[in-house]
Each structure stands twice: as structure tokens, then as C-alpha cells.
Design an enzyme around this catalytic site. Structure first.
Site, PDB file in Angstrom:
ATOM      1  N   ASN A   1       0.869  -1.184   0.000  1.00  0.00           N
ATOM      2  CA  ASN A   1       0.000   0.000   0.000  1.00  0.00           C
ATOM      3  C   ASN A   1       0.904   1.231   0.000  1.00  0.00           C
ATOM      4  OD1 ASN A   1      -1.752   2.088   0.542  1.00  0.00           O
ATOM      5  ND2 ASN A   1      -2.310   1.388   2.608  1.00  0.00           N
TER       6      ASN A   1
ATOM      7  N   LYS B   1       0.056   4.240  -0.184  1.00  0.00           N
ATOM      8  CA  LYS B   1      -0.587   5.425   0.404  1.00  0.00           C
ATOM      9  C   LYS B   1      -0.392   6.611  -0.559  1.00  0.00           C
ATOM     10  CE  LYS B   1      -0.046   3.195   4.816  1.00  0.00           C
ATOM     11  NZ  LYS B   1       0.180   3.257   6.261  1.00  0.00           N
TER      12      LYS B   1
ATOM     13  N   HIS C   1      -9.402   0.947   5.388  1.00  0.00           N
ATOM     14  CA  HIS C   1      -8.084   1.189   5.988  1.00  0.00           C
ATOM     15  C   HIS C   1      -8.246   2.141   7.174  1.00  0.00           C
ATOM     16  CE1 HIS C   1      -3.959   2.417   6.606  1.00  0.00           C
ATOM     17  NE2 HIS C   1      -3.615   1.334   5.926  1.00  0.00           N
TER      18      HIS C   1
ATOM     19  N   GLU D   1      -6.557   4.546   8.231  1.00  0.00           N
ATOM     20  CA  GLU D   1      -6.328   5.971   7.963  1.00  0.00           C
ATOM     21  C   GLU D   1      -7.584   6.620   7.391  1.00  0.00           C
ATOM     22  OE1 GLU D   1      -2.718   5.601   5.660  1.00  0.00           O
ATOM     23  OE2 GLU D   1      -1.661   4.942   7.472  1.00  0.00           O
TER      24      GLU D   1
ATOM     25  N   GLU E   1      -4.556  -4.955  10.804  1.00  0.00           N
ATOM     26  CA  GLU E   1      -3.536  -3.912  10.948  1.00  0.00           C
ATOM     27  C   GLU E   1      -3.763  -3.160  12.257  1.00  0.00           C
ATOM     28  OE1 GLU E   1      -1.816  -2.548   6.958  1.00  0.00           O
ATOM     29  OE2 GLU E   1      -3.708  -1.512   7.182  1.00  0.00           O
TER      30      GLU E   1
ATOM     31  N   GLY F   1       3.076   2.529  10.589  1.00  0.00           N
ATOM     32  CA  GLY F   1       3.972   3.667  10.377  1.00  0.00           C
ATOM     33  C   GLY F   1       4.744   4.087  11.616  1.00  0.00           C
TER      34      GLY F   1
ATOM     35  N   SER G   1       4.114  -1.964  10.105  1.00  0.00           N
ATOM     36  CA  SER G   1       5.583  -1.972  10.211  1.00  0.00           C
ATOM     37  C   SER G   1       6.191  -3.324   9.848  1.00  0.00           C
ATOM     38  CB  SER G   1       6.026  -1.533  11.614  1.00  0.00           C
ATOM     39  OG  SER G   1       5.577  -0.201  11.873  1.00  0.00           O
TER      40      SER G   1
END
Ligand code: 13P
Length: 248
Positions: free
Chosen positions: A9, A11, A94, A96, A165, A171, A210
Site C-alpha cells: 500500500n 498510500k 483502511h 487511515e 492492521e 507507520g 511496520s
């Protein structure tokens, strides 16, 4: 046996040049067995990905979609538009995007639109640090899974992929330990088992947060981890290639 899947991904990162570099690096690459590899760049690069990934083991994926077929939705992209550019997989839910207000109901509708267009929805679930510290990990992730899987017609459920996730691992450089990841993903598999044992045996579960070349092998060795959803480490071709190599 479940076919391993590694998805990158990107992003809001990357460039047309990076797409071409990935296509060149993976052309003629020897990857383990039946491994599937998907690169998910931002929308504007999907046409370039369709060209650059032709004849390579790479498939192109997208990071989200709008569930409506067309209409007055400024800035949005539909499932059929993604399919037109050769997209095979699309992320839904996701964290985010959930953090910006995307709800379980919207994620369900996105998954349905993706399935209608013959795309594989990769349903992302995961708990925040606060939720983990409150002992709510299992409850949160199973609610997110159930919100999409329960209302889907049984025959369509098996076409999904689920990515676990943990939000606190995205991140941050903090990876869930293999034990933590397996515990959460085993809970998802157990929930699926209660729904349908064939579904539980066949549906792929990815770990994300990560993941990198240095920790992929020990995560992927766990029984309920069938692949990875990689953010930062998917932007460097050598690192991403090394993760793919450990998914054999
Ligand atoms: P990182 O690998 O950068 O932690 O991101 C994970 C992720 O969000 C993939 O969707």
C-alpha cells in the site's frame, strides 16, 4: 492450502517512475511458488501500472473506492473505473480512512461494490492503542469483520481478504509480535469458523503494521498469517522484493 498474498500500500507516495522501476525489477523475477503480489499506488498511477506490470508477476490494486456506480461525487472513483484500469484488488476500511470518518456501513457498501466489479476487497481491521490497553482488541476487530461479512451473501464471502492492521503498529516502527498478531488473527479465524468452516479454511488473512524484510519471515510463519499488507517498506523495491521472498 491458502495462496500467500503480499500487498504494498503506497498510500500517498510514489511516482510514475517508481511504478516503472517496480515493473522492471519484477519482470522475470523468481518468486516463491504461487505467491500473489499486488502493488497499490495512488489512483493517477494505475494506467502506468497496467502498462508497467504487464508480463510481470505484479498485479495492480487500489487503496479505496466509492460504492456508487457513477454520479455527482467530486473527487471519487468507482469500482468499474478501477476494473477498467486492470485493478484486481482494492483496500476497504483502511484505518487511515476510518480515522477520517469512514464507517462500518460505508466499508460494507464498498466491499459490495468491489465484488460487483469482480475486484477482491481487502478488508482492513485493527484496534487503536487505547482499545488494546482497554482489553478491547478482540471485540473491536470482530465487530469490524462482522459488519462486512455477516450481511454478505455466503457465496460472496470467500472472495474477500482480511488484513489485520493494529493502528498502533502502522507507520510507527512498532510491529505486533508474532504472538500478538497470531492471537488477533486466530480470533478472526475462529470467528469465521463459527460462520462456516470452509470459509475459515480458505479465507486469507494478512498482517499489516511496520512489516519489513527483517520481521516478515517470523510473522508469515504463524499459522493464521497468510501474507502481508506493507506500507513504508513497500516503497523500496529491494525491501519489498525481500519480503516477497520470505513468503514462500
Ligand atoms: P506501514 O507498513 O508503513 O506500518 O503501514 C502499514 C499499512 O498501513 C499498510 O496498509
Amino acid at each position: 492450502m491458502r495462496t500467500p498474498l503480499i500487498a504494498g500500500n503506497w498510500k500517498m507516495n510514489g511516482s510514475a517512475e517508481k511504478i516503472r522501476a517496480f515493473g522492471e525489477a519484477f519482470a522475470g523475477a523468481r518468486l516463491p511458488g504461487t505467491l500473489e503480489v499486488v502493488v497499490m499506488p495512488p489512483f493517477p498511477y494505475l494506467a502506468e501500472a497496467q502498462r508497467a506490470f504487464a508480463g510481470t508477476p505484479l498485479a495492480a490494486g487500489a487503496q479505496t473506492l466509492n460504492p456508487e456506480p457513477a454520479g455527482a461525487h467530486t473527487g471519487e472513483v468507482s469500482a468499474s473505473m478501477l476494473a477498467e484500469f486492470g485493478v484486481t484488488h482494492v483496500l476497504v476500511g483502511h484505518s487511515e480512512r476510518r480515522q477520517q470518518g469512514e464507517t462500518d456501513e460505508q466499508v460494507y457498501r464498498q466491499a459490495c461494490a468491489a465484488l460487483d466489479a469482480d475486484l477482491v476487497p481487502v478488508l482492513c481491521v485493527g484496534e487503536t492503542l487505547e482499545q488494546r490497553n482497554a482489553g478491547a482488541t478482540r471485540e473491536v476487530i470482530l465487530r469490524q469483520v462482522a459488519a462486512v461479512l455477516e450481511p454478505l451473501e455466503p457465496a460472496r464471502r470467500e472472495r474477500l481478504v482480511i488484513a489485520y492492521e493494529p493502528v498502533w503498529a502502522i507507520g510507527t516502527g512498532l510491529t505486533a509480535t508474532p504472538d500478538e498478531a497470531q492471537a488477533a488473527m486466530g480470533a478472526i479465524r475462529g470467528w469465521l469458523e463459527a460462520l462456516n468452516s470452509d470459509l475459515a479454511a480458505g479465507l486469507r488473512l494478512l498482517y499489516g503494521g511496520s512489516m519489513k524484510a527483517g520481521n516478515a519471515a517470523e510473522l508469515l510463519a504463524r499459522p493464521d498469517i497468510d501474507g502481508g499488507l506493507i506500507g513504508g517498506a513497500s516503497l523500496q523495491v529491494d525491501e519489498f522484493f525481500a519480503i516477497c521472498q520470505s513468503a514462500g
